[in-house]
Design an enzyme around this catalytic site. Structure first.
Site: not given
Ligand code: BG6
Length: 491
Positions: A98, A153, A221, A240, A245
């Site tokens: 945990d 990330k 994408e 994102d 990137h």
């Protein structure tokens, strides 16, 4: 040769003999980490004494974890790379922890046992668990001098939260022991960008504003939200994909030649580019969100339908960026990325300027400027378009046509193994080579630029424009380049 031997000896001396994976039951572990480690094992690239300890919250015995890993490998590792699965599984053990309580880390430390050569930790957990995990590792004495840590990330959601994470990690690890992952840097063709630029003479003299008109970076994408609803809706395409990137790709294209291919030299040059990025103005950004449409001939729902509610999160972003330095003065870097676009494609297009004077003009022939297209995925190729004469007697004038000089990487290097990006990155983490990892100053420069864009969107009340799934984003993205007389490279 001596230098090579020194490097090999140095690597051997810092190669860790324990790898501790946090988030060992997660999606990344199943799809990327376990397959990559197994492939490295099968190719004899992991030291025989490397033990891999997986940890996550789910209760599981080591035997159950090995079954879990076997299933993941059957699903995600191609048949031809499954040579040593049984042996690989013997390296694995598992312990549930945990991550929010210190006690769990004592048990974890016991499971890790002694590591004479070093311990590599890979953290792929929710950002909210970063700090408690670091505290737990400190508590259990798992942050000593020969322990290094890999961070997956998202490392924060803006500059402030990223600084907070970086500060928390820095309390326990010096920067030379922190490995921030951007998996694009593990991709072979991304590394090839450096070879292309710095192992050839002919490109560098023309790699500047005098000869280059603009650069395009596209990461398209076809997938939609996948199973990452909560994460993605909080993040959006800018954070994102662009923050990490795409800015890394831009930095590799725009950086000055480093003095050597080592971690400090390469990252010093990248960070200079990131700091030279000019803040984006209102006219220089376009955002979009997909609506129902068709991708690859299949109907797909819109983002809001997938999400089950209305949202202002962008699934597409196009930007016109500028690197304000001597080399790139006046050269736009157009960038775009999005979900549910017509193709999965990552490519960099370097558009050269027109020749200064055409000797063929009087003979009716037109010339087009050269263009270099670096395909990163799915096709790995480098294509330089050149003007050539169309064969013939030219009685009606000379005809010139653009033809490609083509290097298809897989054909040029038949027999070489095409590796998953994480194979390279996990091996470098275990062996302690930071060259392909992102340094703190880089991440922070990236966030600074991205935060300013988000502030601009809030101030100007910019919300995403709809685009049909299976198209290249809203029409404003086309206008962004067309205004400058530039067309996106869509073919
Ligand atoms: C991840 C993003 O970092 O990169 C995903 O979170 C994206 O949204 C992925 O799909 C793309 O990676 P690749 O290697 O498939 O281009």
């Amino acid at each position: 040769m001596r230098d090579q031997n020194d490097r090999t000896a140095q690597r051997m001396s810092i190669t860790a003999d324990r790898l501790l994976l946090f988030g060992a039951t997660g999606d990344l572990a199943q799809r990327m980490l376990l397959p990559s480690l197994c492939a490295l094992h099968s190719d004899g690239l992991l030291s025989p004494d490397l033990r891999i300890i997986g940890t996550a919250r789910s209760e599981m015995t080591t035997a159950e974890y090995r079954d879990f890993a076997r299933e993941a490998l059957e699903k995600y590792l191609p048949d031809h790379r499954r040579g040593g699965v049984a042996e690989f599984l013997n390296r694995l053990s598992y312990i549930a922890v945990d991550a929010t309580t210190p006690e769990g880390y004592d048990t974890l430390a016991e499971e890790v046992g002694s590591y004479d050569k070093g311990l590599a930790i890979f953290l792929s957990t929710a950002p909210s668990l970063f700090e408690p995990t670091i505290d737990g590792l400190v508590h259990a004495g798992l942050t000593k001098g020969n322990v290094r840590i890999g961070l997956e990330k998202p490392l924060g959601t803006d500059l402030a939260s990223s600084e907070e994470i970086n500060d928390a990690v820095a309390k326990a690890f010096s920067e030379d022991r922190i490995f921030r992952i951007d998996h694009y840097l593990g991709k072979e063709t991304v590394q090839n960008l450096l070879a292309l630029r710095f192992a050839n003479l002919i490109l560098e003299p023309v790699w500047n504003a005098k000869y280059i008109e603009h650069v395009q970076i596209t990461v398209g994408e076809t997938v939609g939200l996948e199973s990452r609803v909560a994460y993605y809706d909080d993040s959006g395409a800018l954070r994102d994909m662009v923050q990490n990137h795409m800015l890394q790709l831009l930095a590799l294209v725009a950086m000055e030649p480093p003095t050597s291919f080592d971690a400090t030299a390469v990252r010093d040059e990248k960070v200079k580019v990131l700091r030279a990025l000019r803040p984006i103005s209102k006219e220089e950004s376009v955002t979009g969100q997909y609506r129902a449409g068709a991708v690859d001939g299949t109907s797909v729902p819109g983002y809001d339908e997938e999400l089950g509610k209305d949202s202002d999160t962008e699934t597409f972003v196009a930007l016109k960026a500028h690197v304000d330095n001597w080399r790139w003065k006046g050269v736009p870097f157009y960038m775009r990325t999005g979900k549910r676009l017509p193709e999965r494609v990552t490519e960099i297009v370097v558009q050269f300027r027109c020749i200064p004077h055409s000797i063929f003009e009087g003979r009716g022939a037109t010339t087009q400027p050269n263009r270099l297209v670096i395909g990163i995925q799915p096709e790995e190729n480098v294509q330089l378009s050149m003007m050539a004469k169309v064969p013939g007697l030219d009685r009606e004038g000379i005809r010139l046509r653009q033809i490609p000089l083509d290097i298809a990487m897989p054909d040029a290097f038949t027999g070489s193994v095409r590796r998953i990006a994480y194979e390279r990155l996990l091996l470098d983490l275990v062996e302690g080579d930071q060259t392909l990892f992102v340094r703190r100053d880089e991440v922070e420069a990236q966030w600074e630029w991205i935060d300013a864009i988000r502030d601009l969107w809030t101030q100007e009340d910019i919300t995403p424009k709809p685009y049909g799934a299976g198209t290249w984003g809203p029409s404003a993205a086309i206008a962004l380049t067309e205004r400058d007389g530039v067309t996106w490279h869509d073919e």
